[in-house]
Design an enzyme around this catalytic site. Structure first.
Site, PDB file in Angstrom:
ATOM      1  N   SER A 159      10.415  -1.047   2.001  1.00  0.00           N
ATOM      2  CA  SER A 159      10.181   0.262   1.401  1.00  0.00           C
ATOM      3  C   SER A 159      10.743   1.325   2.331  1.00  0.00           C
ATOM      4  O   SER A 159      10.842   1.113   3.543  1.00  0.00           O
ATOM      5  CB  SER A 159       8.683   0.505   1.207  1.00  0.00           C
ATOM      6  OG  SER A 159       8.418   1.848   0.865  1.00  0.00           O
ATOM      7  N   TYR A 172      -0.143   0.337   3.834  1.00  0.00           N
ATOM      8  CA  TYR A 172       1.069  -0.018   3.110  1.00  0.00           C
ATOM      9  C   TYR A 172       2.309   0.278   3.948  1.00  0.00           C
ATOM     10  O   TYR A 172       3.235  -0.540   4.012  1.00  0.00           O
ATOM     11  CB  TYR A 172       1.119   0.740   1.794  1.00  0.00           C
ATOM     12  CG  TYR A 172       2.275   0.360   0.897  1.00  0.00           C
ATOM     13  CD1 TYR A 172       2.309  -0.885   0.269  1.00  0.00           C
ATOM     14  CD2 TYR A 172       3.327   1.235   0.665  1.00  0.00           C
ATOM     15  CE1 TYR A 172       3.366  -1.243  -0.559  1.00  0.00           C
ATOM     16  CE2 TYR A 172       4.386   0.893  -0.166  1.00  0.00           C
ATOM     17  CZ  TYR A 172       4.401  -0.346  -0.781  1.00  0.00           C
ATOM     18  OH  TYR A 172       5.445  -0.694  -1.592  1.00  0.00           O
TER      19      TYR A 172
END
Length: 275
Positions: A159, A172
C-alpha cells in the site's frame, strides 16, 4: 501457453479484476477466498467468458487450509507458476478515532471513541496477521511449486501508506510496511531459484471495505475522502482497472530482470508534499 496463477483474496473487488484480466491472457486462474461463494462467482464469470478458472476456499491464516487449497489447484491445473497475495485489510480495533491526540481526548467518554492508548492488541494483531502472515503463509505453501521452474513470480499487495503512514490506522500502515520489506527480503532469498518477487502499492481505491469511510450515502465525499482527493495530484480515486497493466507486466517475462520492486499506483499521492 498459459500459466497457473493463484490469487488469494480474489473474491474482492481489486483481485477479482486482476483474476479476470489474467484469464483473458489465457492463464488458468485459481480464485482463492475465505468465502467460497465469492470465489465461485468470480470463477464462474471467467468460465462463462471463455476463460479457465476454479473457485477455492482458503484461509490465508491457516496452513492446513492452504495445503488443502494447493492440493485442489494441483489436481485440477497442475503446479502453481504465479502467486498473487491479495488477501488483506484493516480492522476498527486497530484504528484511532482522531488523527491527532489532544489532552481533551483522554477524558472523552463517548462510546467507541479510541485514542492510541485504547487500541486493542487483539485488533492490531489481527491486522498484522491478515496482511503479513496472510502473505507469508500462502508463499510458503505455493512457492514450493515454483522452485527450479522458469517464468515464476510472486506479486504481493502492499500500500502507498507503507511509504508514509496515514493518520488513524497505525496497525494497517505498519502491516503494509512489513509486506513491502518482506517483498524485498523474499526477492533476494528466492533470487537463486528463479522466482521473482514484487509488489503493488495501490493508493486509494474505493472498495467495500472503505466506501463508508470515504463517501457519504449520497455519493459525496466525507471530510477524509476530500482530504485524500486534495492530496492526490491526479484528483481522483483509483479504479480497479488501473492495477491491470502493472500486474500483467510484473507477471510477464517482459519484467524478467525486475525483482524486489514495490510499485506505487496512487495517482501521485506518495510523491506530493501537499505544497
Amino acid at each position: 501457453m498459459g500459466k497457473v496463477i493463484v490469487l488469494t483474496g480474489a473474491g474482492g473487488v481489486l483481485c477479482s479484476t486482476l483474476a479476470i484480466a489474467l484469464a483473458k491472457q489465457g492463464h488458468k486462474i485459481a480464485v482463492l477466498d475465505l468465502r467460497k461463494e465469492a470465489a465461485d462467482v468470480v470463477a464462474d464469470q471467467i468460465n462463462i467468458s471463455g476463460g479457465t478458472a476454479i473457485g477455492v476456499k482458503a484461509n490465508v491464516l491457516e496452513k492446513d487450509s492452504l495445503i488443502q487449497a494447493k492440493n485442489e489447484v494441483n489436481k485440477v491445473f497442475g503446479s502453481c507458476d504465479i502467486l498473487i497475495n491479495g488477501a488483506g485489510g484493516n480492522h476498527p480495533l486497530g484504528t484511532t478515532s482522531n488523527p491527532f491526540l489532544t489532552e481533551e481526548d483522554l477524558n472523552n467518554t463517548v462510546e467507541g471513541f479510541k485514542t492510541f492508548f485504547d487500541l486493542d492488541p487483539e485488533g492490531i494483531q489481527f491486522v498484522f496477521n491478515l496482511n503479513f502472515i496472510g502473505t507469508l503463509l500462502p508463499t510458503q505453501i505455493f512457492a514450493k511449486d515454483m522452485v527450479g521452474k522458469k517464468g515464476c513470480s510472486i506479486l504481493n499487495i502492499s500500500s502507498m501508506n507503507a511509504f508514509t503512514p496515514l493518520t488513524k490506522i497505525p496497525a494497517y500502515s505498519g502491516a503494509k510496511a512489513a509486506v513491502s520489506n518482506f517483498t524485498q527480503w523474499l526477492a533476494v532469498h528466492f533470487s537463486k531459484v528463479g522466482i521473482r518477487v514484487n509488489a503493488l502499492a495501490p493508493g486509494f481505491f474505493l472498495t467495500e471495505q472503505n466506501r463508508t469511510l470515504l463517501t457519504n450515502e449520497d455519493g459525496s465525499l466525507t471530510q477524509r475522502g476530500q482530504q485524500i482527493i486534495d492530496q492526490t495530484p491526479m484528483g481522483r480515486y483509483g479504479k480497479p482497472e488501473d492495477l491491470i497493466s502493472s500486474t500483467l507486466y510484473l507477471c510477464d517475462e517482459a519484467s524478467s530482470f525486475v525483482t524486489g520492486v514495490v510499485l506505487p499506483i496512487d495517482g501521485g499521492f506518495a510523491a506530493y508534499s501537499g505544497v
